[in-house]
Design an enzyme around this catalytic site. Sequence first.
Site, PDB file in Angstrom:
ATOM      1  CD  GLU A 172      -2.382   2.731  -3.300  1.00 24.30           C
ATOM      2  OE1 GLU A 172      -3.523   3.181  -3.480  1.00 24.30           O
ATOM      3  OE2 GLU A 172      -1.882   2.579  -2.150  1.00 24.30           O
ATOM      4  CG  ASP A 181      -1.804   1.180   1.331  1.00 22.41           C
ATOM      5  OD1 ASP A 181      -2.735   1.280   0.518  1.00 22.41           O
ATOM      6  OD2 ASP A 181      -1.578   2.037   2.220  1.00 22.41           O
TER       7      ASP A 181
END
Length: 552
Positions: free
Chosen positions: A274, A205
């Site tokens: 990401e 993330d």
Amino acid sequence: MPTSPSTRDWWRGSVIYQVYPRSFADSNGDGIGDLPGITERLPHIAALGVDALWLSPFFRSPMKDFGYDVADHDDVDPMFGRLDDFVALAARAHSLGLKVIIDQVLSHTSDEHPWFVESRASRDNPKADWYVWADALPDGTPPNNWLSVFGGSAWQWDTRRRQYYLHNFLAAQPDLNFHCPAVQDALLEMLGRWLDRGVDGFRLDAINFCFHDRQLRNNPGRGMPAGDDPTAPAANPYSWQLHLHDKSQPEALQFLARVRALVDARGDAALLGEIGDELGMAMVAEYTAGTDRLHMGYCFDLLSAEHGAAYVRGVIERFEGMPGGGWPCWALSNHDCMRWATRWGGAAAPAALLRLGAALQLSLRGSVCLYQGEELGLPEAELERDQLRDPYGIAMWPEFKGRDGCRTPMPWESGAPDLGFGSGATPPWLPIVEAHRPLAVDRQEADAGSQLQHVRRLLHWRRTQPALVRGAIELLPAHPQVLAFVRAWEGERVLCAFNLSDQAATLPLPGHDCTVDVLAASGADGARLAGAQGGEPSIEFDPYGVLFARLG
């Protein structure tokens, strides 16, 4: 046992199905999805024809950001079940031929994490420098002008240390200090423990947020936004800065090299990152270049409302123009943005557009992330202000309604009060959406012409087309309505053409062999090969038409 090269690169061209655990399936009737619920529904995912499962965070958390504020990286939050439930889920997924990727939030933790509790206690404890602390300016204001993605300053005053700490997201999500070697070591040890538990990879993330500028230099401004920052809505002042110093620092690539070495030493696990940065696909290319960084990455360039032929072509060109042989992962929807059916097609997206979007996503060079419900063509849920749970949406309402509209419960059974999400004993944590009832899985299973059946046919057909899974990409000349390219692999050349407009279009094919084998099994429709025009073949498209063909 050593892993064979063909097994090690399973991720290349893979299709990954993202599950948001709170909203997928509720097995115990408490209104919140859980790991046993996911396990029960794994056959649906496997039947689609995908390769892997990505689970958003299920770790122990106070849920200020619904799991992206981790309080214990090694334990399952009780609302999702127990560690044994994860082990059972992974075993079942593997028995169905699915790899298991878990979300790991490395850049920050919850403010209830034991590391932060210790760090904030004093300026001289063993973890005092595990987070980003800084003194106030002489007038008491924060150390610099950095902003939080969720609004306001990225700095929060702490009365214990009488210092500010950095939080790129919520104040309850303090940023770890990656300039501290012990932080990196602790995170690598944690990732190793999950590899020991048998996971097949990690989705990292906000991985470009790991490092900050040591000098804490101010970000330059760019004034009122021009709408060119896909990482934040125009109503958010975060998009008014050029984020040169608070994220995407060069040291991040050195840390990724350490993570990659750990993963490579354990077998065939893969890293999906990401990348939230204004540079979009160019940054994805940098973070996936070579063999010592991420295996694949995605950004927000195709998670915006833009979707015309020129725009999508530009996104592809930005990636393909970068050196290093990186590998993208294409996402049209996820848990952080409005569902693509609504972004591209409005409240009632045409069926032809839904079919086109799926075909386009599965044709681009790279891997693919499908978000739960995307296979059903679900539109964004329209929620009222008092129904929101997302702190981002609550803070930015009404110009930005947050992320709850893409997180409503998965519709499984059209006739059930809660659409089959749970037992109905407790209302789901987000409202059931009546607009999703006719799109439920059971209804679409019974309809051969449904979006679910279309996506399933595409996924299974794509597995028979190595050019689409692994091949190179060659863009055909630009066209105002049509995006067209050729995927090539070991002598096979597949033409992929998409009319990204609601008007009919014609695409000339100059210089291409007139003997073209149309791949009818693809399920593409709304386009056909036309007779030669001036000695050259062409394709005629209906609105949102798609054609796949093998070039002779």
